[in-house]
Design an enzyme around this catalytic site. Structure first.
Site, PDB file in Angstrom:
ATOM      1  N   GLY A 196       0.833  -1.202   0.000  1.00  0.00           N
ATOM      2  CA  GLY A 196       0.000   0.000   0.000  1.00  0.00           C
ATOM      3  C   GLY A 196       0.864   1.247   0.000  1.00  0.00           C
ATOM      4  N   THR A 212       5.211   2.155   6.114  1.00  0.00           N
ATOM      5  CA  THR A 212       3.808   1.812   6.335  1.00  0.00           C
ATOM      6  C   THR A 212       3.154   2.763   7.324  1.00  0.00           C
ATOM      7  OG1 THR A 212       2.225   0.225   7.291  1.00  0.00           O
ATOM      8  CG2 THR A 212       4.477  -0.019   8.005  1.00  0.00           C
ATOM      9  N   ASP A 227       0.966   1.746   9.110  1.00  0.00           N
ATOM     10  CA  ASP A 227       0.608   0.870  10.239  1.00  0.00           C
ATOM     11  C   ASP A 227       1.668   0.852  11.333  1.00  0.00           C
ATOM     12  OD1 ASP A 227      -1.695   0.240   8.900  1.00  0.00           O
ATOM     13  OD2 ASP A 227      -0.941  -1.650   8.092  1.00  0.00           O
ATOM     14  N   GLY A 255      -5.584  -0.154  10.062  1.00  0.00           N
ATOM     15  CA  GLY A 255      -4.743  -0.968  10.957  1.00  0.00           C
ATOM     16  C   GLY A 255      -5.468  -2.267  11.245  1.00  0.00           C
TER      17      GLY A 255
HETATM   18  O1  F6P Z   1      -0.803  -1.558   4.848  1.00  0.00           O
HETATM   19  C1  F6P Z   1      -1.473  -0.397   5.191  1.00  0.00           C
HETATM   20  C2  F6P Z   1      -2.958  -0.518   5.095  1.00  0.00           C
HETATM   21  O2  F6P Z   1      -3.317   0.807   5.041  1.00  0.00           O
HETATM   22  C3  F6P Z   1      -3.717  -1.228   6.202  1.00  0.00           C
HETATM   23  O3  F6P Z   1      -3.862  -0.527   7.384  1.00  0.00           O
HETATM   24  C4  F6P Z   1      -5.033  -1.495   5.533  1.00  0.00           C
HETATM   25  O4  F6P Z   1      -5.723  -2.520   6.129  1.00  0.00           O
HETATM   26  C5  F6P Z   1      -4.606  -1.849   4.153  1.00  0.00           C
HETATM   27  O5  F6P Z   1      -3.417  -1.123   3.929  1.00  0.00           O
HETATM   28  C6  F6P Z   1      -5.614  -1.628   3.080  1.00  0.00           C
HETATM   29  O6  F6P Z   1      -4.989  -1.589   1.842  1.00  0.00           O
HETATM   30  P1  F6P Z   1      -5.547  -1.897   0.396  1.00  0.00           P
HETATM   31  O7  F6P Z   1      -7.008  -1.680   0.416  1.00  0.00           O
HETATM   32  O8  F6P Z   1      -4.801  -0.933  -0.456  1.00  0.00           O
HETATM   33  O9  F6P Z   1      -5.165  -3.296   0.072  1.00  0.00           O
END
Ligand code: F6P
Length: 357
Positions: free
Chosen positions: A10, A133, A135, A178
């Site tokens: 992400g 991240t 997170d 998260g």
């Molecule tokens: O890895 C970061 C994050 O924002 C998480 O907190 C979230 O659950 C996830 O990515 C969602 O990402 P995507 O919808 O882009 O797969």
């Protein structure tokens, strides 16, 4: 030295400033630097795609969110599964790494990206990771880049929700990203003065939550703000697998924990309750000054590691210093919020409810 850079997983604020710092250090300090950008994370490496980059490509991106290379999620578990022609994605990446004649590959990403980086490194590629991240859950580093920008964004969003909540006398739940880790919810929730903070690391008890909401109004407050991590769980769900939890929620017609909680709180307290999901707003936008500085330090440090010939590692923050960890030591591990940590306990000591029984 021929250097490859990819951004994977992400997106978040800080990817561009890190690439800028790597490039600037290399052009300035490493002879015959040649940089190629690999588009869409490991996807580009699997397909064997690379773009020749120039010094100018890394100018004016310090304050830019997102990633100039593009990114994608490429699940780790699929890396060693043979595809139609019998070759695995890992084999394709190894072949393309060779074909591109890379001397070093910088992989900017989160926990999943680091697992694949460790795998490539174990197979002989010269890899250096960088911890990205919102997170903040990468093991072995005190902080990841992108996290503090997201904290700023989520905090401002909760502040904005508060004015609406106060005007209407409502209880408003703000869902924050998260899934496994509650860092972003903990930091932004406390920073924005949320009355309750619910995170995956502390499964919450519904009665405790409802009591805390009622107590907020009894104190004379006109509204109640609840910061909820998207991965927050009820204590009676804690023993269940994620798939099972998702199934039970779907059966109830509720897709998120926020939707479920809003219903329950409304029913048991009588408070007018609403939920709002911040979603991708938390990942988008420009990096904060804190992250720009952190990215400059991490990127230049990682490039220095390459100059020194130290591979199979990832840059990290330890206290006020920048350091590194072996990829093999941190891959597959997560850094979670300790329910007994000073940050949680200090918030509880002034009345913030984490939903414990
Ligand atoms: O890895 C970061 C994050 O924002 C998480 O907190 C979230 O659950 C996830 O990515 C969602 O990402 P995507 O919808 O882009 O797969």
């Amino acid at each position: 030295m021929k250097i490859g850079i990819l951004t994977s997983g992400g997106d978040c604020a800080g990817l561009n400033p890190v690439m800028r710092a790597i490039a600037k250090f290399c052009y300035l300090n490493i002879k015959n630097t040649e940089i190629v950008g690999i588009p869409d994370g490991y996807g580009g490496l699997i397909r064997g795609e690379s773009v020749c980059m120039h010094e100018a490509d890394f100018e004016n991106i310090l304050n830019q969110g997102g990633t100039i290379l593009g990114t994608a999620r490429t699940p780790f578990k699929m890396m060693t599964v043979p595809e139609e022609d019998g070759e695995t994605r890992l084999e394709r990446m190894l072949a393309n790494y060779k074909k591109m004649q890379l001397d070093c590959l910088f992989t900017l990403g989160g926990a999943g990206t680091h697992k694949t980086a460790a795998l490539l490194s174990a197979e002989g590629c010269r890899v250096i990771g960088l911890p990205k991240t919102i997170d903040n859950d990468i093991y072995g580093t005190d902080v990841t880049f992108g996290f503090h920008t997201a904290v700023d964004v989520a905090t401002e969003a909760i502040d904005r929700v508060r004015t609406t909540a106060a005007s209407h006398g409502r209880t408003i739940l703000v869902e924050i990203m998260g899934n496994k880790a509650g860092w972003l919810t903990t930091y932004s929730g406390i920073a924005a003065g949320a009355d309750l903070v619910l995170i995956p690391e502390i499964p919450f008890h519904l009665d405790t939550v409802c009591d805390a909401v009622e107590r907020t109004y009894r104190k004379g407050k006109s509204c109640c703000i609840i910061a909820v991590a998207e991965g927050a769980i009820l204590d009676d769900e804690a023993a269940k697998k994620k798939k099972e939890r998702t199934f039970i929620r779907a059966e109830r017609g509720e897709t998120t924990v926020t939707a479920h909680l809003a219903e329950e709180i409304g029913a048991c307290t009588g408070a007018e309750t609403r939920g709002t999901v911040l979603g991708y707003i938390q990942r988008g936008g420009d990096p904060s000054p804190y992250d720009r500085l952190l990215c400059t330090r991490l990127g230049s440090y990682a490039a220095k590691l390459a100059k020194e010939g130290r591979f199979g590692v990832t840059a990290a923050v330890s206290g006020s210093a920048i350091t590194f960890n072996a990829l093999s030591d941190i891959a597959g591990k997560y850094k979670l919020v300790d329910p007994d940590s000073e940050i949680v306990r200090s918030a509880e000591s002034i009345g913030v409810c984490f939903g414990r029984k």
